[in-house]
Scaffold this motif. Sequence first.
Motif: not given
Length: 352
Positions: A66-69, A271-272, A296-303
Amino acid sequence: MKFNIALLAGDGIGPEVIEQAVKVSDAVAKKFGHEITWKPALTGAAAIDAVGEPYPDATHEICLASDAVLFGAIGHPKYDNDPSAPVRPEQGLLKMRKKLGLFANVRPTFTFPSLLEKSPLKRERIEGTDLVFLRELTGGIYFGEKGRRDGGETAFDNCVYTREEVQRLAKKGFELAMTRGKKLCCVDKANVLETSRLWRETVQAMEKDYPEVTVSYEFVDAVAMRLVQWPNSYDVLITENLFGDILTDEASVISGSMGLMPSASVGTDNQLFEPIHGSYPQATGKNIANPMATVLSAAMMFEMAFGLQEEGAVIRDAVNKALAEGIVTEDLADGGKAYGTKEVGDWLAANI
Ligand code: IPM
Ligand code: MN
Protein backbone atom coordinates in the motif's frame (compact mmCIF):
# COMPACT_ATOMS: atom_id res chain seq x y z
CA MET A 1 -3.93 10.69 -8.00
CA LYS A 2 -4.69 7.08 -7.10
CA PHE A 3 -3.85 5.57 -3.74
CA ASN A 4 -4.05 2.20 -2.06
CA ILE A 5 -4.36 2.60 1.68
CA ALA A 6 -4.12 -0.30 4.11
CA LEU A 7 -6.84 0.09 6.71
CA LEU A 8 -6.05 -1.46 10.08
CA ALA A 9 -8.99 -0.64 12.32
CA GLY A 10 -7.92 -2.87 15.21
CA ASP A 11 -9.73 -3.09 18.53
CA GLY A 12 -12.05 -1.17 20.84
CA ILE A 13 -13.01 2.18 19.39
CA GLY A 14 -10.56 1.63 16.50
CA PRO A 15 -13.21 0.61 13.94
CA GLU A 16 -15.51 3.51 14.90
CA VAL A 17 -12.88 6.25 14.63
CA ILE A 18 -11.40 4.71 11.48
CA GLU A 19 -14.83 4.77 9.84
CA GLN A 20 -14.93 8.55 10.31
CA ALA A 21 -11.42 9.05 8.96
CA VAL A 22 -12.38 7.02 5.87
CA LYS A 23 -15.49 9.13 5.39
CA VAL A 24 -13.48 12.33 5.68
CA SER A 25 -10.67 11.07 3.40
CA ASP A 26 -13.21 10.00 0.78
CA ALA A 27 -14.77 13.46 0.92
CA VAL A 28 -11.34 15.05 0.38
CA ALA A 29 -10.57 12.63 -2.46
CA LYS A 30 -13.85 13.51 -4.14
CA LYS A 31 -13.22 17.24 -3.78
CA PHE A 32 -9.73 17.05 -5.31
CA GLY A 33 -10.34 14.28 -7.85
CA HIS A 34 -8.31 11.51 -6.19
CA GLU A 35 -9.20 7.85 -6.05
CA ILE A 36 -8.63 5.91 -2.84
CA THR A 37 -8.83 2.14 -2.66
CA TRP A 38 -9.07 0.99 0.95
CA LYS A 39 -7.51 -2.36 1.83
CA PRO A 40 -8.88 -3.54 5.18
CA ALA A 41 -6.69 -5.93 7.16
CA LEU A 42 -6.77 -7.61 10.56
CA THR A 43 -4.67 -6.57 13.53
CA GLY A 44 -4.66 -6.65 17.34
CA ALA A 45 -7.05 -8.70 19.47
CA ALA A 46 -9.39 -8.86 16.48
CA ALA A 47 -6.65 -10.68 14.55
CA ILE A 48 -5.84 -12.98 17.49
CA ASP A 49 -9.50 -13.98 17.64
CA ALA A 50 -9.68 -14.58 13.90
CA VAL A 51 -6.34 -16.17 13.05
CA GLY A 52 -4.41 -16.61 16.33
CA GLU A 53 -1.89 -13.82 15.96
CA PRO A 54 -1.99 -10.03 16.25
CA TYR A 55 -0.08 -9.06 13.08
CA PRO A 56 -0.69 -11.80 10.52
CA ASP A 57 1.52 -12.17 7.42
CA ALA A 58 -1.47 -11.39 5.22
CA THR A 59 -1.79 -8.02 6.96
CA HIS A 60 1.91 -7.33 6.52
CA GLU A 61 1.66 -8.07 2.79
CA ILE A 62 -1.23 -5.64 2.46
CA CYS A 63 0.74 -2.93 4.31
CA LEU A 64 3.81 -3.46 2.14
CA ALA A 65 1.75 -3.23 -1.03
CA SER A 66 0.00 0.00 0.00
CA ASP A 67 0.94 3.66 -0.36
CA ALA A 68 0.22 4.30 3.32
CA VAL A 69 -1.28 2.60 6.35
CA LEU A 70 -4.10 4.09 8.39
CA PHE A 71 -4.30 2.52 11.82
CA GLY A 72 -6.95 2.72 14.55
CA ALA A 73 -5.99 1.29 17.93
CA ILE A 74 -5.19 -2.03 19.48
CA GLY A 75 -5.57 -3.54 22.92
CA HIS A 76 -8.25 -5.49 24.73
CA PRO A 77 -8.88 -5.65 28.50
CA LYS A 78 -9.04 -9.44 28.49
CA TYR A 79 -5.26 -9.40 27.99
CA ASP A 80 -4.40 -6.55 30.36
CA ASN A 81 -5.14 -8.48 33.51
CA ASP A 82 -3.56 -11.68 32.34
CA PRO A 83 0.24 -11.26 32.41
CA SER A 84 0.65 -14.88 31.36
CA ALA A 85 -1.29 -14.60 28.08
CA PRO A 86 0.92 -16.22 25.42
CA VAL A 87 -0.01 -13.73 22.68
CA ARG A 88 -0.95 -10.12 23.31
CA PRO A 89 -2.44 -7.55 20.92
CA GLU A 90 0.40 -5.09 21.65
CA GLN A 91 2.92 -7.58 20.27
CA GLY A 92 1.21 -7.06 16.95
CA LEU A 93 1.88 -3.34 17.09
CA LEU A 94 5.54 -3.83 17.95
CA LYS A 95 5.98 -6.48 15.27
CA MET A 96 4.33 -4.23 12.72
CA ARG A 97 6.59 -1.28 13.60
CA LYS A 98 9.66 -3.47 13.35
CA LYS A 99 8.72 -5.29 10.16
CA LEU A 100 7.69 -2.10 8.37
CA GLY A 101 10.87 -0.36 9.53
CA LEU A 102 8.95 2.48 11.18
CA PHE A 103 11.78 3.82 13.31
CA ALA A 104 10.52 7.37 13.84
CA ASN A 105 7.24 8.24 15.46
CA VAL A 106 6.22 11.82 14.76
CA ARG A 107 3.92 13.16 17.48
CA PRO A 108 2.97 16.81 17.20
CA THR A 109 1.40 18.71 20.06
CA PHE A 110 -0.42 21.91 19.25
CA THR A 111 -3.26 23.90 20.71
CA PHE A 112 -6.58 24.81 19.16
CA PRO A 113 -7.61 28.45 19.70
CA SER A 114 -11.18 27.44 20.57
CA LEU A 115 -10.00 24.93 23.18
CA LEU A 116 -7.47 26.93 25.16
CA GLU A 117 -9.79 26.93 28.16
CA LYS A 118 -10.27 23.13 28.00
CA SER A 119 -6.70 22.29 28.88
CA PRO A 120 -6.05 21.65 32.56
CA LEU A 121 -3.08 23.98 32.13
CA LYS A 122 -3.43 27.73 32.26
CA ARG A 123 -3.98 29.55 28.97
CA GLU A 124 -0.89 31.72 29.32
CA ARG A 125 1.27 28.63 29.73
CA ILE A 126 0.05 26.78 26.65
CA GLU A 127 -0.83 29.53 24.20
CA GLY A 128 1.29 29.22 21.06
CA THR A 129 2.47 25.70 21.82
CA ASP A 130 3.56 23.97 18.64
CA LEU A 131 6.05 21.21 19.28
CA VAL A 132 6.84 17.85 17.74
CA PHE A 133 8.25 14.79 19.40
CA LEU A 134 10.27 12.40 17.31
CA ARG A 135 10.16 9.21 19.29
CA GLU A 136 12.50 6.38 18.33
CA LEU A 137 10.16 3.46 17.70
CA THR A 138 11.97 0.24 16.90
CA GLY A 139 14.76 0.04 19.47
CA GLY A 140 15.59 0.55 23.12
CA ILE A 141 14.02 -1.26 26.03
CA TYR A 142 10.97 -2.21 23.98
CA PHE A 143 13.06 -4.50 21.78
CA GLY A 144 16.03 -5.48 23.95
CA GLU A 145 16.51 -8.91 25.41
CA LYS A 146 13.99 -9.57 28.16
CA GLY A 147 13.26 -12.45 30.42
CA ARG A 148 13.25 -14.05 33.84
CA ARG A 149 15.88 -15.84 35.84
CA ASP A 150 16.20 -17.26 39.37
CA GLY A 151 13.16 -19.42 38.77
CA GLY A 152 11.12 -16.40 37.76
CA GLU A 153 12.05 -14.30 40.81
CA THR A 154 14.15 -11.85 38.80
CA ALA A 155 13.05 -10.09 35.61
CA PHE A 156 15.02 -7.97 33.17
CA ASP A 157 14.49 -5.78 30.09
CA ASN A 158 17.63 -4.61 28.33
CA CYS A 159 17.88 -1.19 26.73
CA VAL A 160 20.12 -1.31 23.68
CA TYR A 161 20.88 1.32 21.02
CA THR A 162 23.35 1.39 18.16
CA ARG A 163 24.93 4.62 16.93
CA GLU A 164 23.27 4.10 13.57
CA GLU A 165 19.80 3.90 15.17
CA VAL A 166 20.42 7.18 16.96
CA GLN A 167 21.84 8.84 13.84
CA ARG A 168 18.92 8.05 11.56
CA LEU A 169 16.40 9.31 14.13
CA ALA A 170 18.45 12.43 14.93
CA LYS A 171 18.82 13.16 11.20
CA LYS A 172 15.04 13.30 10.89
CA GLY A 173 14.97 15.55 13.95
CA PHE A 174 17.50 18.01 12.53
CA GLU A 175 15.73 18.03 9.17
CA LEU A 176 12.37 18.64 10.77
CA ALA A 177 13.80 21.44 12.93
CA MET A 178 15.15 23.11 9.77
CA THR A 179 11.58 23.33 8.40
CA ARG A 180 10.26 24.80 11.65
CA GLY A 181 11.70 26.81 14.52
CA LYS A 182 15.28 25.49 14.12
CA LYS A 183 15.42 24.29 17.73
CA LEU A 184 16.18 20.71 18.66
CA CYS A 185 16.08 19.23 22.14
CA CYS A 186 17.71 15.87 22.77
CA VAL A 187 15.93 14.28 25.70
CA ASP A 188 17.97 11.70 27.59
CA LYS A 189 19.21 10.55 30.97
CA ALA A 190 22.91 10.89 30.20
CA ASN A 191 23.75 11.42 33.87
CA VAL A 192 22.84 7.78 34.51
CA LEU A 193 22.38 5.69 31.38
CA GLU A 194 25.04 4.51 28.95
CA THR A 195 22.57 4.41 26.06
CA SER A 196 21.78 8.06 26.77
CA ARG A 197 25.48 8.92 26.64
CA LEU A 198 25.64 7.32 23.21
CA TRP A 199 22.61 9.39 22.17
CA ARG A 200 24.17 12.61 23.38
CA GLU A 201 27.58 11.93 21.85
CA THR A 202 26.00 11.00 18.51
CA VAL A 203 23.77 14.08 18.35
CA GLN A 204 26.65 16.34 19.39
CA ALA A 205 28.73 15.02 16.51
CA MET A 206 25.91 15.84 14.06
CA GLU A 207 25.51 19.46 15.18
CA LYS A 208 28.17 20.72 12.76
CA ASP A 209 26.08 19.53 9.79
CA TYR A 210 23.18 21.73 10.85
CA PRO A 211 24.77 25.01 11.97
CA GLU A 212 21.44 26.85 11.92
CA VAL A 213 19.81 24.53 14.45
CA THR A 214 20.14 25.39 18.12
CA VAL A 215 20.50 22.15 20.03
CA SER A 216 19.83 21.63 23.72
CA TYR A 217 20.37 18.52 25.82
CA GLU A 218 17.96 18.01 28.68
CA PHE A 219 17.36 15.19 31.13
CA VAL A 220 14.06 13.40 30.76
CA ASP A 221 12.91 14.12 34.31
CA ALA A 222 13.45 17.85 33.80
CA VAL A 223 11.64 17.73 30.45
CA ALA A 224 8.67 16.02 32.12
CA MET A 225 8.43 19.09 34.33
CA ARG A 226 9.22 21.80 31.78
CA LEU A 227 6.81 20.32 29.28
CA VAL A 228 3.84 21.35 31.37
CA GLN A 229 5.46 24.55 32.66
CA TRP A 230 6.78 26.05 29.40
CA PRO A 231 5.55 23.87 26.54
CA ASN A 232 5.83 26.76 24.10
CA SER A 233 9.59 26.92 24.65
CA TYR A 234 10.05 23.66 22.71
CA ASP A 235 10.17 23.07 18.96
CA VAL A 236 11.42 19.58 17.99
CA LEU A 237 12.28 17.00 20.64
CA ILE A 238 14.05 13.74 19.90
CA THR A 239 14.13 10.87 22.32
CA GLU A 240 14.34 7.14 22.80
CA ASN A 241 11.39 4.78 22.68
CA LEU A 242 10.21 4.57 26.31
CA PHE A 243 10.89 8.21 27.22
CA GLY A 244 8.96 9.18 24.10
CA ASP A 245 6.06 6.92 24.97
CA ILE A 246 5.67 8.55 28.36
CA LEU A 247 6.33 12.17 27.40
CA THR A 248 3.97 12.16 24.43
CA ASP A 249 1.06 11.02 26.61
CA GLU A 250 1.93 13.86 28.95
CA ALA A 251 2.17 16.34 26.07
CA SER A 252 -1.27 15.39 24.75
CA VAL A 253 -2.85 16.98 27.82
CA ILE A 254 -1.68 20.38 26.59
CA SER A 255 -4.11 20.34 23.66
CA GLY A 256 -7.11 19.69 25.89
CA SER A 257 -7.92 16.11 24.92
CA MET A 258 -6.01 13.02 23.99
CA GLY A 259 -8.76 12.44 21.47
CA LEU A 260 -7.29 15.19 19.30
CA MET A 261 -3.67 14.23 18.77
CA PRO A 262 -2.57 12.47 15.57
CA SER A 263 0.73 10.78 14.80
CA ALA A 264 2.78 9.41 11.95
CA SER A 265 5.34 6.62 11.99
CA VAL A 266 7.93 6.75 9.28
CA GLY A 267 11.08 4.91 8.32
CA THR A 268 12.85 3.96 5.19
CA ASP A 269 9.84 3.07 3.03
CA ASN A 270 6.48 2.75 4.67
CA GLN A 271 4.45 5.36 6.49
CA LEU A 272 1.74 4.69 9.02
CA PHE A 273 -0.75 7.13 10.52
CA GLU A 274 -2.60 6.65 13.78
CA PRO A 275 -4.18 8.55 16.67
CA ILE A 276 -2.01 8.59 19.77
CA HIS A 277 -4.85 7.33 21.96
CA GLY A 278 -5.49 3.68 22.70
CA SER A 279 -8.45 1.40 22.11
CA TYR A 280 -10.56 2.90 24.96
CA PRO A 281 -12.44 -0.37 25.57
CA GLN A 282 -15.04 1.16 27.89
CA ALA A 283 -16.36 3.24 25.00
CA THR A 284 -16.45 0.46 22.39
CA GLY A 285 -19.59 0.51 20.28
CA LYS A 286 -21.11 3.43 22.18
CA ASN A 287 -20.60 6.03 19.47
CA ILE A 288 -18.95 8.40 21.98
CA ALA A 289 -15.24 8.27 21.06
CA ASN A 290 -13.66 11.39 19.62
CA PRO A 291 -12.73 10.64 15.98
CA MET A 292 -10.70 13.84 15.50
CA ALA A 293 -7.27 12.38 16.31
CA THR A 294 -7.78 9.76 13.60
CA VAL A 295 -9.20 12.31 11.19
CA LEU A 296 -6.15 14.53 11.81
CA SER A 297 -3.94 11.47 11.29
CA ALA A 298 -5.55 11.19 7.86
CA ALA A 299 -4.61 14.86 7.29
CA MET A 300 -1.00 14.00 8.15
CA MET A 301 -1.24 11.12 5.68
CA PHE A 302 -2.25 13.40 2.81
CA GLU A 303 0.53 15.83 3.71
CA MET A 304 3.40 13.49 4.53
CA ALA A 305 2.75 10.34 2.52
CA PHE A 306 1.27 11.94 -0.60
CA GLY A 307 2.73 15.47 -0.41
CA LEU A 308 -0.78 16.96 -0.67
CA GLN A 309 -0.68 19.98 1.64
CA GLU A 310 -3.93 21.53 0.49
CA GLU A 311 -5.87 18.32 1.08
CA GLY A 312 -4.46 18.18 4.61
CA ALA A 313 -5.32 21.81 5.22
CA VAL A 314 -8.93 21.23 4.19
CA ILE A 315 -9.25 18.52 6.84
CA ARG A 316 -7.59 20.69 9.50
CA ASP A 317 -9.91 23.59 8.65
CA ALA A 318 -12.97 21.36 8.97
CA VAL A 319 -11.78 20.11 12.38
CA ASN A 320 -11.10 23.67 13.58
CA LYS A 321 -14.52 24.74 12.42
CA ALA A 322 -16.20 21.81 14.19
CA LEU A 323 -14.36 22.65 17.40
CA ALA A 324 -15.28 26.33 17.15
CA GLU A 325 -18.92 25.50 16.49
CA GLY A 326 -19.15 22.91 19.24
CA ILE A 327 -19.63 19.87 16.98
CA VAL A 328 -17.73 17.71 19.44
CA THR A 329 -17.94 14.41 21.29
CA GLU A 330 -18.54 14.22 25.02
CA ASP A 331 -14.87 14.54 26.02
CA LEU A 332 -14.99 18.14 24.80
CA ALA A 333 -18.67 18.97 25.27
CA ASP A 334 -18.19 20.41 28.75
CA GLY A 335 -21.85 20.29 29.71
CA GLY A 336 -22.97 21.40 26.26
CA LYS A 337 -24.43 19.17 23.56
CA ALA A 338 -22.33 16.10 22.88
CA TYR A 339 -22.40 14.70 19.35
CA GLY A 340 -21.79 11.05 18.49
CA THR A 341 -18.61 9.75 16.84
CA LYS A 342 -20.52 9.17 13.63
CA GLU A 343 -22.25 12.55 13.70
CA VAL A 344 -18.92 14.35 14.08
CA GLY A 345 -17.55 12.34 11.13
CA ASP A 346 -20.65 13.12 9.03
CA TRP A 347 -20.38 16.81 9.85
CA LEU A 348 -16.69 16.94 8.93
CA ALA A 349 -17.26 15.10 5.63
CA ALA A 350 -20.22 17.34 4.78
CA ASN A 351 -18.16 20.46 5.47
CA ILE A 352 -15.40 19.26 3.17
C1 IPM B 1 1.76 3.88 21.96
C2 IPM B 1 1.23 2.77 22.82
C3 IPM B 1 2.04 1.53 22.57
C4 IPM B 1 3.48 1.82 22.96
C5 IPM B 1 1.54 0.27 23.31
C6 IPM B 1 0.10 -0.02 22.99
C7 IPM B 1 2.41 -0.92 23.03
O1 IPM B 1 1.22 3.13 24.16
O2 IPM B 1 1.68 3.78 20.72
O3 IPM B 1 2.24 4.88 22.50
O4 IPM B 1 3.85 1.72 24.14
O5 IPM B 1 4.26 2.17 22.06
MN1 MN C 1 1.92 5.14 24.53
